[in-house]
Design a protein around this motif. Structure first.
Motif, PDB file in Angstrom:
ATOM      1  N   ARG A 294       0.836  -1.200   0.000  1.00  0.00           N
ATOM      2  CA  ARG A 294       0.000   0.000   0.000  1.00  0.00           C
ATOM      3  C   ARG A 294       0.873   1.253   0.000  1.00  0.00           C
ATOM      4  N   ARG A 295       1.922   1.254   0.817  1.00  0.00           N
ATOM      5  CA  ARG A 295       2.833   2.404   0.836  1.00  0.00           C
ATOM      6  C   ARG A 295       3.653   2.489  -0.438  1.00  0.00           C
ATOM      7  N   GLU A 296       3.999   1.335  -0.983  1.00  0.00           N
ATOM      8  CA  GLU A 296       4.796   1.311  -2.217  1.00  0.00           C
ATOM      9  C   GLU A 296       4.015   1.921  -3.382  1.00  0.00           C
ATOM     10  N   VAL A 297       2.725   1.633  -3.456  1.00  0.00           N
ATOM     11  CA  VAL A 297       1.891   2.213  -4.518  1.00  0.00           C
ATOM     12  C   VAL A 297       1.849   3.732  -4.377  1.00  0.00           C
ATOM     13  N   ALA A 298       1.629   4.212  -3.170  1.00  0.00           N
ATOM     14  CA  ALA A 298       1.585   5.658  -2.936  1.00  0.00           C
ATOM     15  C   ALA A 298       2.932   6.300  -3.250  1.00  0.00           C
TER      16      ALA A 298
ATOM     17  N   TYR B 249      -2.805   2.522 -12.559  1.00  0.00           N
ATOM     18  CA  TYR B 249      -3.438   3.073 -11.359  1.00  0.00           C
ATOM     19  C   TYR B 249      -4.955   3.209 -11.516  1.00  0.00           C
ATOM     20  N   ALA B 250      -5.513   2.731 -12.603  1.00  0.00           N
ATOM     21  CA  ALA B 250      -6.941   2.907 -12.879  1.00  0.00           C
ATOM     22  C   ALA B 250      -7.829   2.307 -11.798  1.00  0.00           C
ATOM     23  N   SER B 251      -7.394   1.227 -11.188  1.00  0.00           N
ATOM     24  CA  SER B 251      -8.224   0.604 -10.150  1.00  0.00           C
ATOM     25  C   SER B 251      -8.321   1.476  -8.897  1.00  0.00           C
ATOM     26  N   LEU B 252      -7.507   2.507  -8.799  1.00  0.00           N
ATOM     27  CA  LEU B 252      -7.542   3.406  -7.646  1.00  0.00           C
ATOM     28  C   LEU B 252      -8.494   4.579  -7.840  1.00  0.00           C
ATOM     29  N   LEU B 253      -9.064   4.697  -9.036  1.00  0.00           N
ATOM     30  CA  LEU B 253     -10.017   5.787  -9.260  1.00  0.00           C
ATOM     31  C   LEU B 253     -11.223   5.613  -8.346  1.00  0.00           C
ATOM     32  N   PRO B 254     -11.652   6.691  -7.694  1.00  0.00           N
ATOM     33  CA  PRO B 254     -12.802   6.571  -6.790  1.00  0.00           C
ATOM     34  C   PRO B 254     -14.097   6.326  -7.560  1.00  0.00           C
ATOM     35  N   GLU B 255     -15.080   5.840  -6.842  1.00  0.00           N
ATOM     36  CA  GLU B 255     -16.396   5.610  -7.441  1.00  0.00           C
ATOM     37  C   GLU B 255     -17.036   6.944  -7.825  1.00  0.00           C
ATOM     38  N   GLY B 256     -17.798   6.948  -8.889  1.00  0.00           N
ATOM     39  CA  GLY B 256     -18.506   8.149  -9.320  1.00  0.00           C
ATOM     40  C   GLY B 256     -17.620   9.168 -10.002  1.00  0.00           C
ATOM     41  N   VAL B 257     -16.421   8.767 -10.385  1.00  0.00           N
ATOM     42  CA  VAL B 257     -15.519   9.696 -11.054  1.00  0.00           C
ATOM     43  C   VAL B 257     -15.965   9.893 -12.502  1.00  0.00           C
TER      44      VAL B 257
ATOM     45  N   ARG C 205      -7.620  10.248  -3.950  1.00  0.00           N
ATOM     46  CA  ARG C 205      -8.003   8.942  -3.380  1.00  0.00           C
ATOM     47  C   ARG C 205      -6.901   8.385  -2.500  1.00  0.00           C
ATOM     48  N   LEU C 206      -5.638   8.531  -2.938  1.00  0.00           N
ATOM     49  CA  LEU C 206      -4.522   8.033  -2.141  1.00  0.00           C
ATOM     50  C   LEU C 206      -4.337   8.838  -0.853  1.00  0.00           C
ATOM     51  N   GLU C 207      -4.650  10.121  -0.895  1.00  0.00           N
ATOM     52  CA  GLU C 207      -4.542  10.949   0.309  1.00  0.00           C
ATOM     53  C   GLU C 207      -5.626  10.599   1.324  1.00  0.00           C
TER      54      GLU C 207
ATOM     55  N   ALA D   7      -7.573   7.697   1.577  1.00  0.00           N
ATOM     56  CA  ALA D   7      -7.488   6.335   2.116  1.00  0.00           C
ATOM     57  C   ALA D   7      -6.577   5.512   1.214  1.00  0.00           C
ATOM     58  N   PRO D   8      -5.603   4.835   1.800  1.00  0.00           N
ATOM     59  CA  PRO D   8      -4.747   3.984   0.972  1.00  0.00           C
ATOM     60  C   PRO D   8      -5.550   2.807   0.424  1.00  0.00           C
ATOM     61  N   PRO D   9      -5.114   2.242  -0.692  1.00  0.00           N
ATOM     62  CA  PRO D   9      -5.861   1.113  -1.263  1.00  0.00           C
ATOM     63  C   PRO D   9      -5.720  -0.123  -0.389  1.00  0.00           C
ATOM     64  N   ASP D  10      -6.647  -1.052  -0.569  1.00  0.00           N
ATOM     65  CA  ASP D  10      -6.511  -2.303   0.167  1.00  0.00           C
ATOM     66  C   ASP D  10      -5.319  -3.079  -0.406  1.00  0.00           C
ATOM     67  N   GLU D  11      -4.892  -4.089   0.309  1.00  0.00           N
ATOM     68  CA  GLU D  11      -3.658  -4.778  -0.060  1.00  0.00           C
ATOM     69  C   GLU D  11      -3.771  -5.507  -1.399  1.00  0.00           C
ATOM     70  N   ALA D  12      -4.932  -6.076  -1.697  1.00  0.00           N
ATOM     71  CA  ALA D  12      -5.103  -6.792  -2.970  1.00  0.00           C
ATOM     72  C   ALA D  12      -5.014  -5.818  -4.152  1.00  0.00           C
ATOM     73  N   THR D  13      -5.659  -4.678  -4.025  1.00  0.00           N
ATOM     74  CA  THR D  13      -5.604  -3.673  -5.093  1.00  0.00           C
ATOM     75  C   THR D  13      -4.181  -3.152  -5.247  1.00  0.00           C
ATOM     76  N   ALA D  14      -3.498  -2.942  -4.138  1.00  0.00           N
ATOM     77  CA  ALA D  14      -2.118  -2.453  -4.194  1.00  0.00           C
ATOM     78  C   ALA D  14      -1.218  -3.462  -4.898  1.00  0.00           C
ATOM     79  N   ARG D  15      -1.396  -4.746  -4.596  1.00  0.00           N
ATOM     80  CA  ARG D  15      -0.584  -5.773  -5.266  1.00  0.00           C
ATOM     81  C   ARG D  15      -0.898  -5.827  -6.767  1.00  0.00           C
ATOM     82  N   GLU D  16      -2.168  -5.629  -7.116  1.00  0.00           N
ATOM     83  CA  GLU D  16      -2.557  -5.616  -8.537  1.00  0.00           C
ATOM     84  C   GLU D  16      -1.881  -4.442  -9.260  1.00  0.00           C
ATOM     85  N   VAL D  17      -1.871  -3.280  -8.636  1.00  0.00           N
ATOM     86  CA  VAL D  17      -1.235  -2.097  -9.245  1.00  0.00           C
ATOM     87  C   VAL D  17       0.260  -2.328  -9.387  1.00  0.00           C
ATOM     88  N   LEU D  18       0.899  -2.867  -8.349  1.00  0.00           N
ATOM     89  CA  LEU D  18       2.329  -3.122  -8.418  1.00  0.00           C
ATOM     90  C   LEU D  18       2.669  -4.159  -9.484  1.00  0.00           C
ATOM     91  N   ALA D  19       1.834  -5.184  -9.604  1.00  0.00           N
ATOM     92  CA  ALA D  19       2.065  -6.200 -10.645  1.00  0.00           C
ATOM     93  C   ALA D  19       1.964  -5.578 -12.027  1.00  0.00           C
TER      94      ALA D  19
END
Length: 189
Positions: free
Chosen positions: A10-14, A123-131, A165-167, A169-181
Motif C-alpha cells: 500500500r505504501r509502495e503504490v503511494a 493506477y486505474a483501479s484506484l479511481l474513486p467511485e462516481g468519477v 483517493r490516495l490521500e 485512504a490507501p488502497p486495500d492490499e489486494a488492489t495495491a498488489r494488482e497495481v504493483l504487478a
C-alpha cells in the motif's frame, strides 16, 4: 524475494505514484495562470488602440467642422463596440498562442513519463467511485498506449482523482498488489 514484496504494497503504490505524478510540470493550471494576465493586457491594449483610432478620426472630423458635437458624442460611445470586439478576439488568440507551447511541453513530458516509468492505466483501479467517465477512458487509453488520443485535461483530471483517493485512504492490499504487478509488468521501476 522481489523488491516490492519486502515493502508494504500500500505504501509502495503511494510512493511510486508520488514519484511519477507529483511533478510541478503536471500542474497545467499553474503554468497557464502565469500567461493569462499578459494575454489580457494585450487584448486591452488592442481594444484601446482600436477605440483610440476610431475616436481620433471622429475628433479630427469634428475639429475640421465635418461632424457636429452630437454626432461626435454618439460615435465616441458606438466606437467602443468594435474596440471591445476586436480586443476580445485579440485576447483569445493571444491566450491560445501563449498556452500552446505549455501544452506541447506537457504532452512531451507525459510521453516520456508513459514510456519510462509506466502508464497511468496501472493506477486505474484506484479511481474513486462516481468519477468522471472521461478519466476512466484516459486510464484505459493509457493502458493501451494511445497517449495521443487522450485529452490533456482528462489525463490530468485522472491524476488528480487518484492522488486525492490516495490521500484520503490507501488502497486495500489486494488492489495495491494488482497495481504493483501491473507496474512491474510494464517495466516500471
Amino acid at each position: 524475494m522481489a523488491k516490492g514484496e519486502r515493502r508494504n504494497p500500500r505504501r509502495e503504490v503511494a510512493r511510486r505514484f508520488r514519484r511519477d505524478f507529483q511533478d510541478p510540470r503536471l500542474d497545467l493550471e499553474a503554468q497557464v495562470a502565469k500567461e493569462r494576465p499578459k494575454a489580457l493586457l494585450f487584448g486591452l491594449a488592442v481594444a484601446l488602440g482600436v477605440y483610440g483610432v476610431l475616436f481620433g478620426l471622429a475628433y479630427l472630423a469634428w475639429v475640421l467642422g465635418r461632424l457636429e458635437t452630437g454626432d461626435l458624442a454618439k460615435i465616441s460611445w458606438t466606437a467602443m463596440v468594435p474596440g471591445i470586439m476586436v480586443g476580445a478576439g485579440a485576447w483569445l488568440i493571444n491566450r491560445s498562442r501563449r498556452e500552446y507551447p505549455i501544452r506541447q511541453a506537457l504532452r512531451a513530458h507525459l510521453e516520456t513519463l508513459e514510456k519510462r516509468r509506466g502508464p497511468l492505466g496501472c493506477y486505474a483501479s484506484l479511481l474513486p467511485e462516481g468519477v468522471d467517465p472521461a478519466f476512466k477512458r484516459a486510464c484505459q487509453l493509457s493502458r493501451e498506449g494511445k497517449l495521443d488520443k487522450i485529452d490533456l485535461e482528462d489525463y490530468l483530471g485522472a491524476v488528480r482523482a487518484i492522488a486525492q483517493r490516495l490521500e484520503e485512504a490507501p488502497p486495500d492490499e489486494a488492489t495495491a498488489r494488482e497495481v504493483l504487478a501491473c507496474l512491474e509488468g510494464r517495466g516500471a521501476v
